[in-house]
Design an enzyme around this catalytic site. Structure first.
Site, PDB file in Angstrom:
ATOM      1  N   LYS A  11      42.531  44.917  42.580  1.00 44.38           N
ATOM      2  CA  LYS A  11      43.232  44.114  43.582  1.00 44.38           C
ATOM      3  C   LYS A  11      42.343  43.839  44.795  1.00 44.38           C
ATOM      4  O   LYS A  11      42.353  42.726  45.336  1.00 44.38           O
ATOM      5  CB  LYS A  11      44.494  44.872  43.997  1.00 44.38           C
ATOM      6  CG  LYS A  11      45.398  44.150  44.941  1.00 44.38           C
ATOM      7  CD  LYS A  11      46.758  44.832  44.965  1.00 44.38           C
ATOM      8  CE  LYS A  11      46.653  46.255  45.454  1.00 44.38           C
ATOM      9  NZ  LYS A  11      46.787  46.391  46.905  1.00 44.38           N
ATOM     10  N   ARG A  86      56.594  47.053  50.212  1.00 49.29           N
ATOM     11  CA  ARG A  86      56.697  48.109  49.208  1.00 49.29           C
ATOM     12  C   ARG A  86      58.133  48.399  48.812  1.00 49.29           C
ATOM     13  O   ARG A  86      58.380  49.156  47.883  1.00 49.29           O
ATOM     14  CB  ARG A  86      56.074  49.399  49.748  1.00 49.29           C
ATOM     15  CG  ARG A  86      54.570  49.383  49.684  1.00 49.29           C
ATOM     16  CD  ARG A  86      54.004  50.640  50.281  1.00 49.29           C
ATOM     17  NE  ARG A  86      52.567  50.532  50.333  1.00 49.29           N
ATOM     18  CZ  ARG A  86      51.751  50.960  49.380  1.00 49.29           C
ATOM     19  NH1 ARG A  86      52.228  51.557  48.319  1.00 49.29           N
ATOM     20  NH2 ARG A  86      50.458  50.809  49.493  1.00 49.29           N
ATOM     21  N   ARG A 125      35.515  56.767  36.604  1.00 45.19           N
ATOM     22  CA  ARG A 125      34.861  56.448  37.872  1.00 45.19           C
ATOM     23  C   ARG A 125      34.079  57.647  38.397  1.00 45.19           C
ATOM     24  O   ARG A 125      34.559  58.779  38.372  1.00 45.19           O
ATOM     25  CB  ARG A 125      35.937  56.048  38.881  1.00 45.19           C
ATOM     26  CG  ARG A 125      35.464  55.006  39.824  1.00 45.19           C
ATOM     27  CD  ARG A 125      36.469  53.998  40.158  1.00 45.19           C
ATOM     28  NE  ARG A 125      37.645  54.515  40.850  1.00 45.19           N
ATOM     29  CZ  ARG A 125      38.554  53.702  41.369  1.00 45.19           C
ATOM     30  NH1 ARG A 125      38.393  52.413  41.297  1.00 45.19           N
ATOM     31  NH2 ARG A 125      39.607  54.195  41.947  1.00 45.19           N
ATOM     32  N   ARG A 158      35.771  62.212  41.741  1.00 43.77           N
ATOM     33  CA  ARG A 158      36.680  62.517  42.850  1.00 43.77           C
ATOM     34  C   ARG A 158      38.029  63.014  42.371  1.00 43.77           C
ATOM     35  O   ARG A 158      38.530  62.588  41.337  1.00 43.77           O
ATOM     36  CB  ARG A 158      36.865  61.267  43.721  1.00 43.77           C
ATOM     37  CG  ARG A 158      35.692  61.010  44.632  1.00 43.77           C
ATOM     38  CD  ARG A 158      35.920  59.783  45.476  1.00 43.77           C
ATOM     39  NE  ARG A 158      37.321  59.394  45.469  1.00 43.77           N
ATOM     40  CZ  ARG A 158      37.760  58.201  45.829  1.00 43.77           C
ATOM     41  NH1 ARG A 158      36.914  57.281  46.218  1.00 43.77           N
ATOM     42  NH2 ARG A 158      39.037  57.914  45.808  1.00 43.77           N
ATOM     43  N   ARG A 169      50.010  58.647  41.077  1.00 41.57           N
ATOM     44  CA  ARG A 169      49.895  57.431  41.895  1.00 41.57           C
ATOM     45  C   ARG A 169      50.524  56.236  41.179  1.00 41.57           C
ATOM     46  O   ARG A 169      51.173  55.394  41.792  1.00 41.57           O
ATOM     47  CB  ARG A 169      48.430  57.134  42.211  1.00 41.57           C
ATOM     48  CG  ARG A 169      47.865  58.033  43.296  1.00 41.57           C
ATOM     49  CD  ARG A 169      46.371  57.896  43.393  1.00 41.57           C
ATOM     50  NE  ARG A 169      45.961  56.602  43.911  1.00 41.57           N
ATOM     51  CZ  ARG A 169      44.717  56.125  43.813  1.00 41.57           C
ATOM     52  NH1 ARG A 169      43.796  56.847  43.218  1.00 41.57           N
ATOM     53  NH2 ARG A 169      44.409  54.949  44.303  1.00 41.57           N
TER      54      ARG A 169
END
Ligand SMILES: [Zn+2]
Length: 219
Positions: A11, A86, A125, A158, A169
């Site tokens: 995004k 949201r 990642r 991470r 999430r």
């Protein structure tokens, strides 16, 4: 214009392309907060106090900041909202604000990527603790395993790129997005397949924006 998409959907990349293409500001609530706090405005000081106490900034404060930000001259020709609304209550507030300032209902771009794919992408990642460069083992792996190409530092996986955290999430995102998306489904709502190269995703976005423009002109 609203840009909705789960964490890891690319995004941010699409927001910056849109911003460049249309010459409009991309407004995110995070950036808005930082600016107000930096400028030590009344709203900024209020937000800082709430955040330092570990509380969540309430809707009313966000609304006030948003009204201030969206009234800035650079938003006159339009703006891209990133990460807002949201909740349906926030969407209703936004509609009222748009009507009050003589603007049309927003164009809603929803970048859709299946959850299992996002988990795959984000788990791959790695980031460099020294220079901040981000690698992805799936499509942009470092030339030497686990080492940064630029400075040879050991790459990190991470905490928030690990499976469990990503799932949480994504669940949080699903919970808030579904009702907001349903709220806009009858309006100028476009679902974009985000499971493609960034350039292809952007091409679909451009197409949707152009369709929307024609619709606005013929209204
Ligand atoms: Zn590095």
């Amino acid at each position: 214009m609203l840009l909705i998409g789960p964490p890891g959907s690319g995004k941010g990349t699409q927001a910056s392309r849109l911003k460049q293409w249309l010459g409009i500001p991309a407004v995110s609530t995070g950036e808005m907060f930082r600016l107000e706090i930096e400028k030590k405005t009344e709203l900024g000081l209020e937000a800082e106090k709430v955040i330092s106490q570990g509380r969540l900034v309430d809707d009313l404060l966000v609304q006030k900041m948003l009204e201030t930000r969206l009234s800035d001259p650079d938003c006159r020709r339009g703006f891209l909202l990133d990460g807002y609304p949201r909740t349906v209550a926030q969407a209703v507030f936004l509609s009222q604000f748009l009507a009050k300032t003589g603007r049309p209902e927003p164009l809603v771009l929803h970048i859709d990527v299946p959850a299992d794919l996002l988990i795959q992408r984000m788990s791959a990642r790695r980031s460099c603790p020294l220079c901040g460069r981000i690698y992805n083992l799936l499509n942009s792996a470092p030339s030497k395993a686990d080492l940064c190409d630029d400075d040879g530092s050991m790459l990190l996986h991470r905490e928030d790129d690990r499976g469990e955290v990503i799932r949480e999430r994504l669940e949080a995102y699903e919970t808030w997005t579904r009702p907001v998306v349903e709220h806009y489904a009858g309006g100028s709502y476009y679902k974009i397949n985000g499971n493609r190269a960034p350039a292809e995703v952007f091409a679909s976005i451009v197409e949707s924006v152009n369709i929307h423009r024609v619709q606005l002109q013929t209204k």
